[in-house]
Design an enzyme around this catalytic site. Sequence first.
Site, PDB file in Angstrom:
ATOM      1  CG  ASN A   1      -4.132  11.667  -5.566  1.00 26.95           C
ATOM      2  OD1 ASN A   1      -3.434  11.676  -6.562  1.00 26.95           O
ATOM      3  ND2 ASN A   1      -4.766  10.592  -5.148  1.00 26.95           N
TER       4      ASN A   1
ATOM      5  CG  ASP B   1      -1.936   1.112   1.166  1.00 23.21           C
ATOM      6  OD1 ASP B   1      -1.633   2.233   1.591  1.00 23.21           O
ATOM      7  OD2 ASP B   1      -3.045   0.850   0.665  1.00 23.21           O
TER       8      ASP B   1
ATOM      9  CD  GLU C   1      -4.518   4.132  -1.593  1.00 21.98           C
ATOM     10  OE1 GLU C   1      -4.759   4.484  -0.447  1.00 21.98           O
ATOM     11  OE2 GLU C   1      -5.346   4.247  -2.529  1.00 21.98           O
TER      12      GLU C   1
ATOM     13  CG  ASP D   1      -3.106   9.139 -12.526  1.00 18.32           C
ATOM     14  OD1 ASP D   1      -3.662   8.569 -11.575  1.00 18.32           O
ATOM     15  OD2 ASP D   1      -3.720   9.786 -13.401  1.00 18.32           O
TER      16      ASP D   1
ATOM     17  CG  HIS E   1      -6.507  13.457  -8.907  1.00 18.38           C
ATOM     18  ND1 HIS E   1      -6.743  12.461  -7.986  1.00 18.38           N
ATOM     19  CD2 HIS E   1      -7.329  14.498  -8.567  1.00 18.38           C
ATOM     20  CE1 HIS E   1      -7.677  12.852  -7.139  1.00 18.38           C
ATOM     21  NE2 HIS E   1      -8.057  14.083  -7.456  1.00 18.38           N
TER      22      HIS E   1
END
Length: 550
Positions: free
Chosen positions: A432, A424, A467, A441, A437
């Site tokens: 973010n 994780d 994630e 990514d 965002h």
Amino acid sequence: MPTSPFSQRLGNPFLSVHLCFLAVFLFSAFLTTHEAIELKNNYEQRQRAQLSEIQKNLDSQFQESIDELLYYQQMLNYALTHPLDSDHARETIARFQQVRQQPSWQLQLSSPRSMPINGVSDSWLMRDSLLIRDSRHLDQELRAALEFSFIMQFGDASKDFHSRFWYISRAGFFISSRPPQSAQELEQSYAIMTQRPYFRDQDPSNPNHATLRWTKGYQGMFNEGLMLTVSSPIYSNNYWYGVLSMDFTQQRIHDLMETTRHSLLQGKLLLVDRSLQEVTRLHAPNDKPLTDEQEARLKQRILQQPAGVLRLGTQFATWSKLKNVDAYLINIQSLRQGFSQELGRVALFMLGMWLLFVLLLAVAHQVIFRLVKRMDAMSAKLTWRANYDGLTRLLNRSAFFEQFVALAARGSQQHTPIAVIQLDVDHFKKVNDTWGHHAGDQALIRVASVISHTLRKYDVAGRIGGEEFCIVLPETSLEEAKAVAERIRARLEAKIILINASTTFSVTLSAGVSSSEAQGDYDAESLQASADSRLYRAKTQGRNQVCGSD
């Protein structure tokens, strides 16, 4: 991309025709693309080479003038430390004492081999705190200026690239290769020169002063038009006397560019100063101006790299920074101008022949070929999308667990251990929220890349949540799996993720590890739940760590 179900079902004679046509088409496309790239590279190299020739000529001319400026600087510094005692020097000092209170004055010695010393009164200097007549340095500066005025006679304004050469003193006088023609012009010249950046910025207390400092393009004071000026401070024995400066007019730079321009550079040729403002240009037939957006892109790229090429819509820009002057040379050529050259005509002919070949091949194969091709491509694309995550290119949740269950069953049958790593990304929401965002990514892509480059070819990895990632390691013990997880964690921690040219960030991850060997259980759901529980434990213990026990 895996073979689509459609291709597997297509067992008919048209398949051979399809594959044969595809092979011929791809081969022709590859050859054509390869030749097109070679032509493009050849074109860029020619443009750069021709621009480099003009740059070398400009640099050579500028260097010649700069060498002269540096020679005069050395001469003045030597004269200041070794003042010459002569009849002319004593005469100059005596006459200066007589005229120094006049609003404007000019010392012209009887010797024809000297330039006049032009100055203003003591009271005039009180207007500007930067100007001063220091009696401790004045006599030796006048003697040095006298020697300078003798040497200036060797200059030839008709042959020199620079249009004018100055010595501007803080003590209220100046010497110019083009002496003022009246008292009004004399006073006006000194007033303007002492306010110019090439004079004031050379104050040693100014952090921007430099041995050679170039100005931006500016309008000359006596209808010379746009010009550039380079200046050098005269600084001796911890005292700033003034500056030497040279002017380069737009017209002389334009004339030199005109004589050195090559026929292959058919576009417009520009010289811009350090702020990217135009100094001069050579026009070309059918010039097409850049849009504001294109101009902004070009300026941004020029500031990022001193030389390069950039396609701007239907126009092609080549630029290079001059070595001896704080300016850039730019050539902008339109697509139409490029195709009018020999390489452009060859490219058009090659493109036309390839298009004709493809058209004839497509017509011969008839419409069914395109239909089959589109259906096959669509089927393969849907198959890939059904099994893989589009962002990370790892298995999606359903496809991953399908392979997980199969590997667990095989391990149970063969009595070989199987390990699971649950990963994780730490503080992903913060990524973010802080960088957007797009940055999130990029972080996920980087995590997936590190995982892919760490695993063996028969290991399986998938993105099972926003994630969250999960990895199945066949024939792997708990300790071995913990080592793999630690390698992934360490490699990711060492990675830097680039947002733009000036902003980077990094991310870390937490991991939980479980093993069938340690649990005595091959159930996929149980192994994944145990790894997930240990992942939670790693997070509660501070994140950026691997946990392999409860």
